[in-house]
Design an enzyme around this catalytic site. Sequence first.
Site, PDB file in Angstrom:
ATOM      1  N   LYS A 277      63.751 -72.564 -37.445  1.00  0.00           N
ATOM      2  CA  LYS A 277      64.668 -73.250 -38.350  1.00  0.00           C
ATOM      3  C   LYS A 277      63.920 -74.333 -39.127  1.00  0.00           C
ATOM      4  O   LYS A 277      62.916 -74.855 -38.646  1.00  0.00           O
ATOM      5  CB  LYS A 277      65.783 -73.931 -37.538  1.00  0.00           C
ATOM      6  N   ARG A 351      74.054 -63.967 -30.210  1.00  0.00           N
ATOM      7  CA  ARG A 351      74.639 -62.627 -30.006  1.00  0.00           C
ATOM      8  C   ARG A 351      73.819 -61.827 -29.006  1.00  0.00           C
ATOM      9  O   ARG A 351      74.361 -60.923 -28.342  1.00  0.00           O
ATOM     10  CB  ARG A 351      74.759 -61.913 -31.362  1.00  0.00           C
TER      11      ARG A 351
HETATM   12  N1  BES Z   1      73.210 -71.698 -33.519  1.00  0.00           N
HETATM   13  C1  BES Z   1      73.075 -71.073 -34.772  1.00  0.00           C
HETATM   14  C2  BES Z   1      74.312 -71.176 -35.642  1.00  0.00           C
HETATM   15  C3  BES Z   1      74.643 -72.521 -36.191  1.00  0.00           C
HETATM   16  C4  BES Z   1      74.070 -72.963 -37.367  1.00  0.00           C
HETATM   17  C5  BES Z   1      75.572 -73.310 -35.576  1.00  0.00           C
HETATM   18  C6  BES Z   1      74.420 -74.183 -37.887  1.00  0.00           C
HETATM   19  C7  BES Z   1      75.935 -74.533 -36.099  1.00  0.00           C
HETATM   20  C8  BES Z   1      75.354 -74.964 -37.261  1.00  0.00           C
HETATM   21  C9  BES Z   1      72.795 -69.585 -34.602  1.00  0.00           C
HETATM   22  O1  BES Z   1      72.059 -69.236 -33.502  1.00  0.00           O
HETATM   23  C10 BES Z   1      72.015 -69.143 -35.804  1.00  0.00           C
HETATM   24  O2  BES Z   1      70.955 -69.649 -36.000  1.00  0.00           O
HETATM   25  N2  BES Z   1      72.595 -68.250 -36.568  1.00  0.00           N
HETATM   26  C11 BES Z   1      71.984 -67.775 -37.752  1.00  0.00           C
HETATM   27  C12 BES Z   1      72.267 -66.290 -37.857  1.00  0.00           C
HETATM   28  C13 BES Z   1      71.490 -65.597 -38.913  1.00  0.00           C
HETATM   29  C14 BES Z   1      70.025 -65.610 -38.586  1.00  0.00           C
HETATM   30  C15 BES Z   1      72.013 -64.188 -39.036  1.00  0.00           C
HETATM   31  C16 BES Z   1      72.570 -68.515 -38.941  1.00  0.00           C
HETATM   32  O3  BES Z   1      73.756 -68.834 -38.927  1.00  0.00           O
HETATM   33  O4  BES Z   1      71.824 -68.820 -39.866  1.00  0.00           O
HETATM   34 ZN    ZN Z   2      69.940 -69.379 -33.882  1.00  0.00          ZN
END
Ligand code: BES
Ligand code: ZN
Length: 499
Positions: A277, A351
Amino acid sequence: MKITCTHHAMHQAGGAASLLFVFEDAFSSRAARLGPLEKTAGPWIKKTGWTGKLHRVALIPTASETGPAFILLAGLGKKKDFHPGRLEQAAAAATRTAGHSKVHSLALPALELVPDNALPPPEALRAILRGVAAGAYSFSQFKTSKSKTPAQETDVILAGLRRPGAELQKAMDEGRIVAEIFAEVRDIANLPANEATPSIITQKVRVLARRHGLSFRLLDQAALRHEKCNALLAVAQGSRNPPCVIELTYKGRTRQQAPIVLLGKTITFDSGGISLKPGKGMEWMKFDKCGGMAALAATLAAARLKLDRPVIGMLAIAENMPGGNATRPGDIVRARSGKTIEILNTDAEGRLILADALSLAAEHKPSAIIDLATLTGAVVVALGHAASGLMGNNQNLLDELQHAGKACGDPLWPLPLWPDYRDDIRGQFADIKNIGEGSAGTIIGGIFLREFVPDSIPWAHLDIAGTAWLESTKPYGAVGATLAGAKLLIEWMARKPGR
Ligand code: BES
Ligand code: ZN
Ligand code: ZN
């Protein structure tokens, strides 16, 4: 939080402040039902032009020697927009304001908690008690100087009622128990990732399970290997902290029934893994464990409230880090269910852990599985912070949950899982891939999870990424974990007759 009842009228009830909720429209000191207290507060209200806007609070000194030191007015906003969540927020805002002035006991008019009893008293009381508990809560264990935010509970006195009826008594008991559990679980949910590794969380959950009378089962890394939970294991392999799954069981009062499983995504930190990230804002990913924390709170509450149906709280716990052994984009794993998954983005890790946890959950032959997860940033785009996303395979269950959420101010909003979306996760080198092509991100998360739930089991997925924490302190709540999802699950389990 002590909650008591007295036959004395408000101004003699013994609270440090008398708390009155008021609507914004047609506001006047009369409408505020001040009684004898109107003498002091009436002129103040006229002079300042204060009205009952939502989240606005007035703390008015009375200079009374025998009565309460303050009158506390809490705005509910416009009557037509009123709902239980607003009452909870108003109660929280009032409690926070009172707390800043060292006012830690509040008297309320038992017979008319909100003007015109816009909510029936037991329901209103439940919302108010949740708000008082939320308003009194703060997470300050890492502040060296505690003087500024002394942790102090706030007591509630219901005035003008000698003895509560059965319904009100139930609401009082429930309020006290839920407040205690929420404070305990929020203290874990708010911990930073270095203080809440999978093993630390496990220890803390074990303590809570014992204290509240639930049985505790741990599947450690070796057990997860034995159970072929390869998708879950793949998420954790870039971290030095091994993953685990916890099952807390409350047996219920009618033992023959199939259990409900409450399953929570408990990622203690989500760096994204190799699909790292961006640095900005990454610190909030310590709250990626909030699905598990909500499942924990709801399961503990079910046990303490002695609800009818058996409940299994499941926490799928891992840390998503980019260490030398981390999963790479393109890696393929065989999930416990037998399906193969192409991991194209290691940041779509929730997931993956839930896929295997859902398979484990299904083996309990539950009457329903509800998972809670901070799963997608996309749900924040869709719904903001006002509601959690709701998906699933059983319309009846979805309706019940949405209804429960509305009734207790923990709202859900549905998104469809139409079969048309399924194409998006068809794998090129494996059965499925863990991301879609980019659109409908929240739905794709739900579509992926559904692959791991037998159609015969009613299942709902709550995407709480937009509601699980506050990024700054608001009038109605402190920055940090909110336990979104837990309230509605308690409401659903408590108010729904057993199947
Ligand atoms: N934990 C994150 C989702 C999230 C993002 C929660 C911001 C709260 C605030 C999750 O694991 C994630 O990173 N999801 C990705 C999925 C994508 C790679 C398909 C996302 O939301 O960008
Ligand atoms: Zn994630
Ligand atoms: Zn995550």
